[in-house]
Design a protein around this motif. Structure first.
Motif, PDB file in Angstrom:
ATOM      1  N   MET A 228      16.217  -0.210   1.414  1.00 32.59           N
ATOM      2  CA  MET A 228      15.534   0.668   2.367  1.00 32.59           C
ATOM      3  C   MET A 228      14.049   0.334   2.419  1.00 32.59           C
ATOM      4  SD  MET A 228      17.180   4.442   1.757  1.00 32.59           S
ATOM      5  CE  MET A 228      16.015   5.190   2.901  1.00 32.59           C
ATOM      6  N   THR A 229      13.509   0.271   3.638  1.00 32.77           N
ATOM      7  CA  THR A 229      12.076   0.094   3.811  1.00 32.77           C
ATOM      8  C   THR A 229      11.572   1.230   4.689  1.00 32.77           C
ATOM      9  OG1 THR A 229      12.365  -1.425   5.693  1.00 32.77           O
ATOM     10  CG2 THR A 229      12.234  -2.410   3.495  1.00 32.77           C
ATOM     11  N   ASP A 235      14.807  -5.279  10.859  1.00 30.14           N
ATOM     12  CA  ASP A 235      15.994  -5.318  10.014  1.00 30.14           C
ATOM     13  C   ASP A 235      15.976  -6.553   9.118  1.00 30.14           C
ATOM     14  OD1 ASP A 235      18.047  -7.537  11.252  1.00 30.14           O
ATOM     15  OD2 ASP A 235      16.750  -6.669  12.788  1.00 30.14           O
ATOM     16  N   HIS A 236      16.626  -6.426   7.965  1.00 29.78           N
ATOM     17  CA  HIS A 236      16.505  -7.508   6.982  1.00 29.78           C
ATOM     18  C   HIS A 236      17.227  -8.778   7.418  1.00 29.78           C
ATOM     19  CE1 HIS A 236      20.509  -6.186   5.402  1.00 29.78           C
ATOM     20  NE2 HIS A 236      20.595  -7.422   4.964  1.00 29.78           N
ATOM     21  N   PHE A 237      18.232  -8.673   8.288  1.00 25.10           N
ATOM     22  CA  PHE A 237      18.915  -9.877   8.767  1.00 25.10           C
ATOM     23  C   PHE A 237      17.932 -10.772   9.527  1.00 25.10           C
ATOM     24  CE2 PHE A 237      22.230  -6.634   8.436  1.00 25.10           C
ATOM     25  CZ  PHE A 237      23.191  -7.303   7.701  1.00 25.10           C
ATOM     26  N   SER A 238      17.162 -10.158  10.427  1.00 28.38           N
ATOM     27  CA  SER A 238      16.171 -10.924  11.191  1.00 28.38           C
ATOM     28  C   SER A 238      15.088 -11.461  10.266  1.00 28.38           C
ATOM     29  CB  SER A 238      15.541 -10.042  12.274  1.00 28.38           C
ATOM     30  OG  SER A 238      16.514  -9.570  13.177  1.00 28.38           O
ATOM     31  N   ARG A 239      14.651 -10.622   9.319  1.00 24.26           N
ATOM     32  CA  ARG A 239      13.565 -11.039   8.418  1.00 24.26           C
ATOM     33  C   ARG A 239      13.981 -12.220   7.551  1.00 24.26           C
ATOM     34  NH1 ARG A 239      12.330  -7.736   4.593  1.00 24.26           N
ATOM     35  NH2 ARG A 239      13.757  -5.998   4.919  1.00 24.26           N
ATOM     36  N   VAL A 240      15.199 -12.165   7.023  1.00 24.84           N
ATOM     37  CA  VAL A 240      15.634 -13.247   6.130  1.00 24.84           C
ATOM     38  C   VAL A 240      15.706 -14.567   6.887  1.00 24.84           C
ATOM     39  CG1 VAL A 240      17.522 -14.113   4.680  1.00 24.84           C
ATOM     40  CG2 VAL A 240      16.817 -11.711   4.526  1.00 24.84           C
ATOM     41  N   ARG A 241      16.170 -14.527   8.129  1.00 23.54           N
ATOM     42  CA  ARG A 241      16.180 -15.764   8.923  1.00 23.54           C
ATOM     43  C   ARG A 241      14.751 -16.284   9.119  1.00 23.54           C
ATOM     44  NH1 ARG A 241      20.179 -12.784  11.764  1.00 23.54           N
ATOM     45  NH2 ARG A 241      18.720 -12.276  13.440  1.00 23.54           N
ATOM     46  N   CYS A 242      13.799 -15.359   9.294  1.00 27.75           N
ATOM     47  CA  CYS A 242      12.387 -15.772   9.410  1.00 27.75           C
ATOM     48  C   CYS A 242      11.892 -16.386   8.106  1.00 27.75           C
ATOM     49  CB  CYS A 242      11.512 -14.566   9.780  1.00 27.75           C
ATOM     50  SG  CYS A 242      11.748 -13.953  11.459  1.00 27.75           S
ATOM     51  N   TYR A 243      12.234 -15.772   6.967  1.00 27.72           N
ATOM     52  CA  TYR A 243      11.801 -16.315   5.672  1.00 27.72           C
ATOM     53  C   TYR A 243      12.339 -17.735   5.475  1.00 27.72           C
ATOM     54  CZ  TYR A 243      10.964 -11.335   4.662  1.00 27.72           C
ATOM     55  OH  TYR A 243      10.545 -10.037   4.709  1.00 27.72           O
ATOM     56  N   GLU A 244      13.571 -17.956   5.903  1.00 32.29           N
ATOM     57  CA  GLU A 244      14.163 -19.292   5.738  1.00 32.29           C
ATOM     58  C   GLU A 244      13.393 -20.328   6.554  1.00 32.29           C
ATOM     59  OE1 GLU A 244      18.813 -18.431   4.673  1.00 32.29           O
ATOM     60  OE2 GLU A 244      18.211 -18.176   6.754  1.00 32.29           O
ATOM     61  N   HIS A 245      12.907 -19.927   7.723  1.00 31.69           N
ATOM     62  CA  HIS A 245      12.083 -20.839   8.519  1.00 31.69           C
ATOM     63  C   HIS A 245      10.759 -21.131   7.807  1.00 31.69           C
ATOM     64  CE1 HIS A 245      14.769 -20.885  11.901  1.00 31.69           C
ATOM     65  NE2 HIS A 245      14.618 -19.596  12.167  1.00 31.69           N
ATOM     66  N   LEU A 257      13.389 -18.528  -2.408  1.00 31.15           N
ATOM     67  CA  LEU A 257      13.607 -17.233  -1.758  1.00 31.15           C
ATOM     68  C   LEU A 257      14.756 -16.525  -2.438  1.00 31.15           C
ATOM     69  CD1 LEU A 257      13.289 -15.204   0.660  1.00 31.15           C
ATOM     70  CD2 LEU A 257      14.845 -16.697   1.942  1.00 31.15           C
ATOM     71  N   SER A 258      14.547 -15.266  -2.812  1.00 30.22           N
ATOM     72  CA  SER A 258      15.607 -14.437  -3.374  1.00 30.22           C
ATOM     73  C   SER A 258      15.406 -13.018  -2.855  1.00 30.22           C
ATOM     74  CB  SER A 258      15.564 -14.463  -4.911  1.00 30.22           C
ATOM     75  OG  SER A 258      16.659 -13.759  -5.461  1.00 30.22           O
ATOM     76  N   LEU A 259      16.489 -12.261  -2.695  1.00 29.26           N
ATOM     77  CA  LEU A 259      16.437 -10.951  -2.047  1.00 29.26           C
ATOM     78  C   LEU A 259      16.523  -9.825  -3.073  1.00 29.26           C
ATOM     79  CD1 LEU A 259      18.834 -11.696   0.951  1.00 29.26           C
ATOM     80  CD2 LEU A 259      16.397 -12.245   0.689  1.00 29.26           C
ATOM     81  N   LEU A 260      15.737  -8.784  -2.845  1.00 24.94           N
ATOM     82  CA  LEU A 260      15.666  -7.643  -3.771  1.00 24.94           C
ATOM     83  C   LEU A 260      16.250  -6.394  -3.110  1.00 24.94           C
ATOM     84  CD1 LEU A 260      14.561  -6.498  -6.492  1.00 24.94           C
ATOM     85  CD2 LEU A 260      12.457  -5.922  -5.242  1.00 24.94           C
ATOM     86  N   PRO A 261      17.330  -5.815  -3.653  1.00 26.19           N
ATOM     87  CA  PRO A 261      17.971  -4.639  -3.046  1.00 26.19           C
ATOM     88  C   PRO A 261      17.284  -3.328  -3.427  1.00 26.19           C
ATOM     89  CG  PRO A 261      19.211  -5.304  -4.971  1.00 26.19           C
ATOM     90  CD  PRO A 261      18.085  -6.309  -4.828  1.00 26.19           C
ATOM     91  N   LEU A 262      15.995  -3.251  -3.187  1.00 25.39           N
ATOM     92  CA  LEU A 262      15.194  -2.092  -3.588  1.00 25.39           C
ATOM     93  C   LEU A 262      15.070  -1.092  -2.442  1.00 25.39           C
ATOM     94  CD1 LEU A 262      13.151  -0.807  -5.697  1.00 25.39           C
ATOM     95  CD2 LEU A 262      11.368  -2.067  -4.448  1.00 25.39           C
ATOM     96  N   ALA A 263      15.126   0.189  -2.756  1.00 25.91           N
ATOM     97  CA  ALA A 263      14.788   1.242  -1.794  1.00 25.91           C
ATOM     98  C   ALA A 263      13.318   1.582  -1.986  1.00 25.91           C
ATOM     99  CB  ALA A 263      15.658   2.477  -2.013  1.00 25.91           C
TER     100      ALA A 263
END
Length: 570
Positions: A228-229, A235-245, A257-263
């Motif tokens: 949660m942000t 949304d995180h789907f769009s953001r993660v694709r941006c991070y990969e770029h 790059l690694s993802l954190l499931p933090l609220a």
């Protein structure tokens, strides 16, 4: 339950049972009272179970909670700045006793963990908000959650992990603390600087993180939050694709790059300390803290909730016991004369500073305007244009509210026809009576049931909006809080325009074809809006229409002009 000790971070808690034992406990747990975890609770429990919240071994007890709220420490003196509690309803908590076990389930009903209840109490939420977040202002996302979504009773106790929460997205980028530490060790990464973000990364972020890693001679971990942000965030789907770029812009084998499931709580200085402790648990040696770290924006008076560098100051205060070093940074800006980014404190007098705010960037996206390459990478902008199409291509909800007989349905039908004439998007009318018949036929007219009916309308409208259509909703919707919930449900996925049909009560009574008002005044119909139950007038609707002296065609045309002015139709 085992623990892991690594070079960075010290002891790492692991609250999961061995697989065979966990399967046996799952069978026994089917007989237990169970609680369905919310999204935020599921994020918290994942980081409790995998050690991301070490040294916690479960949800805080009341004595630990009180100590954290007042002193940013557990009762034993350990630094821990953020309350992590399981909030439940009074009805659920009433039958529970200390020592009892309850099963904690995800949204699909899978038992994730058992909670050995040690404490239950009713917190002073005002005190918590003021002490932890520095405010009772409900524009703060965590304060809003606290007062309007969190349960009124907190449960504390140790957790027994039975299953890992399921994630089907970006599985190759999801690492537990143990897994990430193992990668660092395998790659020979001794010094790792972590970068926290909940937003897409642009050129300024790349420059800042590259400089930070270079400054401390460390490898870089881009570690974005995908739990949660802040409401309204990308949304995180769009953001993660941006991070990969963006990842391609760093030197090879220096950055991961690694993802954190933090609220996130958006708690500013306290949250910065919390984020640092979490990154220490993930095996990092350094942590970047920039300007207004985890700040939620402005309060009801238009002022920032936190000072620009309050987080850095609090991090400095705890530096000797954190176990992870801060890398402080000021805002990065583009200097036109040098054609490169500089820290704001390095800009010389007379130099031209270029910057685009987040608000301006979103405006350019939604209006289809160019975004300069000095601000962001073309691949990132292209990705975000998918998420933020021009407004006239976005989904939209037009939400009518007003008394029975005010003219909502008539105007809604007129609007439906005019929008269908334009032929731009698919359009759905969610009329109050029609929804009652097909979606909420089992509901009565108590306040609880009326709210549930509006929430159902809001949910359907949000799905229509998310998929690019136009939803026209025409319920009475008498309560401000429920209308606010619907707005918050829809705004993250598209446009929301509230139309208050403000026709006076006496006029509505005169128009009453079904005799409902007369029956309400005679007491035959109970809890009737405007007679025996209040109608709470909207405070800030996008449009107010009084149908006295205004035909349905004229009213619909006013709405069309409003939508055109806001950019939702062309």
């Amino acid at each position: 339950m085992s623990s892991l000790v690594a070079a960075h971070g010290g002891e790492l808690k692991n609250l999961y049972l061995p697989e065979a034992q966990a399967e046996a406990e799952k069978i026994a747990a089917k007989e237990l009272v169970s609680w369905d975890l919310s999204h935020r609770q599921l994020c918290d429990i994942e980081l409790l179970l995998n050690g991301g919240f070490s040294p916690l071994e479960g949800f805080l007890s009341e004595v630990d909670y009180d100590s954290v709220v007042e002193n940013s420490r557990l009762a034993d003196g350990t630094l821990w700045p953020m309350p992590v509690t399981l909030d439940v309803s009074e009805d659920f908590a009433e039958a529970l006793s200390p020592g009892e076990r309850i099963a904690l389930r995800d949204e699909e009903g899978v038992i994730i963990a058992l909670l050995e209840v040690s404490d239950k109490w009713s917190p002073d939420k005002s005190k918590e908000a003021e002490a932890v977040f520095g405010t009772n202002d409900q524009l703060h996302p965590a304060v809003n959650y606290l007062f309007n979504q969190a349960g009124d009773v907190y449960l504390g106790g140790k957790l027994i992990g039975l299953a890992r929460p399921s994630h089907y997205d970006f599985r190759g980028l999801r690492d537990s603390p143990k897994e990430l530490r193992a990668k660092f060790e395998k790659w020979g990464w001794k010094k790792i600087v972590a970068f926290q973000t909940r937003n897409p990364m642009h050129r300024a972020h790349q420059e800042l993180t590259f400089r930070a890693a270079k400054q401390v001679e460390a490898n870089l971990l881009i570690h974005p939050v995908v739990g949660m942000t802040k409401p309204g965030d990308v949304d995180h789907f769009s953001r993660v694709r941006c991070y990969e770029h963006v990842l391609a812009e760093y030197p090879e084998q220096t950055t991961m790059l690694s993802l954190l499931p933090l609220a996130m709580r958006m708690g500013g200085p306290r949250e910065a300390v919390w984020h640092a402790i979490i990154r220490k648990n993930y095996g990092c040696s350094h942590f970047i803290v920039g300007r207004d770290h985890a700040g939620p924006g402005k309060d009801s008076n238009g002022k920032d909730f936190y000072g620009a560098y309050d987080a850095q100051e609090l991090m400095q205060e705890y530096k000797d016991e954190l176990g992870i070093e801060m890398v402080p940074f000021q805002m990065m800006v583009y200097v036109e004369e040098k054609a490169e980014y500089e820290s704001i404190d390095e800009v010389q007098e007379g130099q031209t500073v270029l910057n685009i705010s987040g608000t301006e960037f979103r405006r350019r996206l939604t209006e289809g305007l160019d975004v300069p390459e000095w601000f962001s990478y073309p691949t990132v902008v292209k990705e975000l244009r998918k998420r933020y199409p021009a407004r006239h291509k976005q989904g939209l909800t037009v939400f009518f509210t007003g008394l029975s007989g005010s003219g909502k349905s008539t105007i809604a039908n007129a609007l439906l026809t005019k929008l269908m004439e334009l032929g731009e998007r698919s359009i759905t009318l969610l009329d109050g009576d029609v929804v009652r018949k097909h979606l909420s036929s089992e509901l009565g007219f108590s306040k609880e049931h009326r709210n549930l009916n509006i929430q159902r309308i809001g949910y359907v409208a949000s799905e229509i909006t998310k998929n690019g259509g136009i939803a026209i909703c025409a319920p009475i919707a008498p309560y401000r809080e429920t209308r606010r919930q619907v707005r918050e449900m829809i705004k993250p996925v598209g446009g929301f325009v509230e139309v208050h049909v403000s026709t006076a009560l006496e006029v509505c009574e005169q128009r009453d074809r079904k005799g409902l008002y007369a029956k309400a005044r005679e007491g035959i119909i109970k809890e009737f809006t405007g007679i025996s139950d209040p109608y709470e007038i909207p405070e800030n609707p996008e449009l107010v229409i009084d149908t006295v002296g205004c035909t349905p065609d004229e009213a619909a045309q006013r709405i069309i002009l409003k939508l055109e002015g806001m950019g939702y139709i062309k």
